[in-house]
Design an enzyme around this catalytic site. Structure first.
Site, PDB file in Angstrom:
ATOM      1  N   ARG A  10       0.840  -1.208   0.000  1.00 58.51           N
ATOM      2  CA  ARG A  10       0.000   0.000   0.000  1.00 58.51           C
ATOM      3  C   ARG A  10       0.875   1.258   0.000  1.00 58.51           C
ATOM      4  NH1 ARG A  10      -1.814   1.482   6.102  1.00 58.51           N
ATOM      5  NH2 ARG A  10      -0.199   0.321   7.222  1.00 58.51           N
ATOM      6  N   GLU A  58     -18.148   4.777  -0.762  1.00 60.20           N
ATOM      7  CA  GLU A  58     -17.376   4.042  -1.763  1.00 60.20           C
ATOM      8  C   GLU A  58     -18.143   3.832  -3.072  1.00 60.20           C
ATOM      9  OE1 GLU A  58     -15.967   3.104   2.329  1.00 60.20           O
ATOM     10  OE2 GLU A  58     -17.933   3.009   1.342  1.00 60.20           O
ATOM     11  N   PHE A  83     -14.348  -2.801   0.982  1.00 56.02           N
ATOM     12  CA  PHE A  83     -15.279  -1.788   0.505  1.00 56.02           C
ATOM     13  C   PHE A  83     -15.232  -1.639  -1.011  1.00 56.02           C
ATOM     14  CE2 PHE A  83     -13.849   0.104   4.755  1.00 56.02           C
ATOM     15  CZ  PHE A  83     -14.751  -0.675   5.461  1.00 56.02           C
ATOM     16  N   HIS A 109      -5.418  -3.268   2.187  1.00 52.34           N
ATOM     17  CA  HIS A 109      -5.892  -4.006   3.359  1.00 52.34           C
ATOM     18  C   HIS A 109      -6.679  -5.257   2.971  1.00 52.34           C
ATOM     19  CE1 HIS A 109      -4.807  -0.119   4.936  1.00 52.34           C
ATOM     20  NE2 HIS A 109      -4.917  -0.568   6.183  1.00 52.34           N
ATOM     21  N   ASP A 117      -8.208  -5.985  12.762  1.00 53.62           N
ATOM     22  CA  ASP A 117      -9.498  -5.462  12.291  1.00 53.62           C
ATOM     23  C   ASP A 117     -10.559  -6.555  12.204  1.00 53.62           C
ATOM     24  OD1 ASP A 117      -8.375  -3.010  12.166  1.00 53.62           O
ATOM     25  OD2 ASP A 117      -8.360  -2.840   9.984  1.00 53.62           O
ATOM     26  N   ARG A 167      -1.701  -4.486   3.837  1.00 56.45           N
ATOM     27  CA  ARG A 167      -1.364  -3.633   4.976  1.00 56.45           C
ATOM     28  C   ARG A 167      -0.005  -4.012   5.563  1.00 56.45           C
ATOM     29  NH1 ARG A 167      -4.601  -3.882  10.754  1.00 56.45           N
ATOM     30  NH2 ARG A 167      -3.530  -2.156  11.810  1.00 56.45           N
TER      31      ARG A 167
END
Length: 313
Positions: A10, A58, A83, A109, A117, A167
């Site tokens: 990322r 999104e 998303f 991610h 998460d 991530r």
């Protein structure tokens, strides 16, 4: 011995956008209120007039990206994989895929390496969702060097592209001076004739390490292939490996349903029936925990890949 440099793909994405932005003024970056996490904030700092924060919307962001592409811009729409591929699937399919627009979707991610998460944010289905959209290119780069090359290739490709990013920091396995990225072409990383491991993204480095360990401890020579472009798949490279080694093991930080393993199995079942073992998320959700511990639990680290190969010789 010097320590291997590690960087999250990322972050490589954010840096690649800045490099491209210096040359191409038509590059526009969109984000859904996650610029710090997706690293598009790096681009925003360099080119604030070409960064659009669409907020936590999104689906709307994909529509904005579609509209920008029609005006001649090259939009990169960024958010978490859950998303981008999950929440906004309908808009990606109907507003970007169906009219085959020149939109790039950078989904960070992805996979269980999102860690703490938890299952709701660990998207292990995105490759399957995106490769099912007609005409969608699907890329899952392995390291910093490959990610930067992939972002550049995506910019120059005329059509929709889904780029899967992580991530967790990952080791750099490619040489920046000799590396060449071509859409739809895999990379042979290690020769071997006992069996072939075909991997993608975060799992390539541990697959390589497991192959080296097998050679040293068991004199088992494993061919290792990095498939950075899952769609279109490098059929020639996969078929050659199947013909020469007889057994294929796929390794991915994704569900074994719909991802790299499915793409490889689809090809081989049609053109060269071959024994295939799929290592990945076995039709289950992830859970909350440190990324490294989760990769170990689900058998996606060097130890897990090593054991899976030994158990399927």
């Amino acid at each position: 011995m010097s320590e291997i440099k590690k960087i999250a793909t990322r972050e490589s994405y954010g840096n690649a956008l800045v490099e491209l932005g210096e040359t191409y003024s038509d590059l526009i970056v969109l984000d859904a209120d996650l610029a710090a996490a997706t690293k598009t904030g790096i681009f925003k700092k360099a080119y604030p007039a070409r960064h659009i924060d669409c907020g936590i919307a999104e689906c709307n962001m994909m529509g904005v990206a579609a509209g920008l592409s029609i005006t001649g811009k090259v939009p990169f729409a960024s958010t978490f994989a859950m998303f981008a591929a999950g929440r906004a699937y309908e808009q990606v399919r109907n507003s970007i895929g169906y009219p085959h627009l020149n939109v790039k979707i950078a989904a960070t991610h992805a996979g269980i390496s999102v860690g703490e998460d938890g299952a709701t944010h660990q998207c292990n289905e995105d490759i399957g969702l995106m490769r099912s959209i007609p005409g969608m290119v699907v890329i899952n780069p392995v390291d910093d060097i490959e990610t930067k090359a992939a972002i550049k290739a995506a910019y120059h490709y005329n059509g929709p592209v889904y780029i899967r990013l992580g991530r967790l920091v990952t080791p750099i396995i490619n040489n920046s001076k000799s590396y060449h990225f071509t859409l739809g072409k895999g990379v042979l990383l290690r020769e071997g004739n006992d069996l072939t491991v075909i991997s993608t993204g975060l799992c390539v480095a541990p697959a390589l390490a497991a192959a080296k360990e097998l050679a040293e401890k068991k004199n088992i020579q494993v061919r290792v292939i990095n498939i950075h472009t899952i769609k279109p798949l490098d059929e020639e490279l996969v078929l050659k490996a199947a013909a020469e080694t007889g057994k294929i093991i796929t390794v991915e930080e994704h569900s074994v349903i719909g991802g790299l393993g499915s793409a490889v199995s689809d090809l081989l079942s049609e053109k060269l029936p071959t024994q295939v073992l799929k290592i990945g998320i076995q039709d289950c959700f992830g859970e909350s925990g440190p990324a490294v511990d989760l990769l170990h639990k689900y058998g996606l680290d060097q130890e897990g890949i090593y054991k899976a190969i030994i158990g399927n010789l």
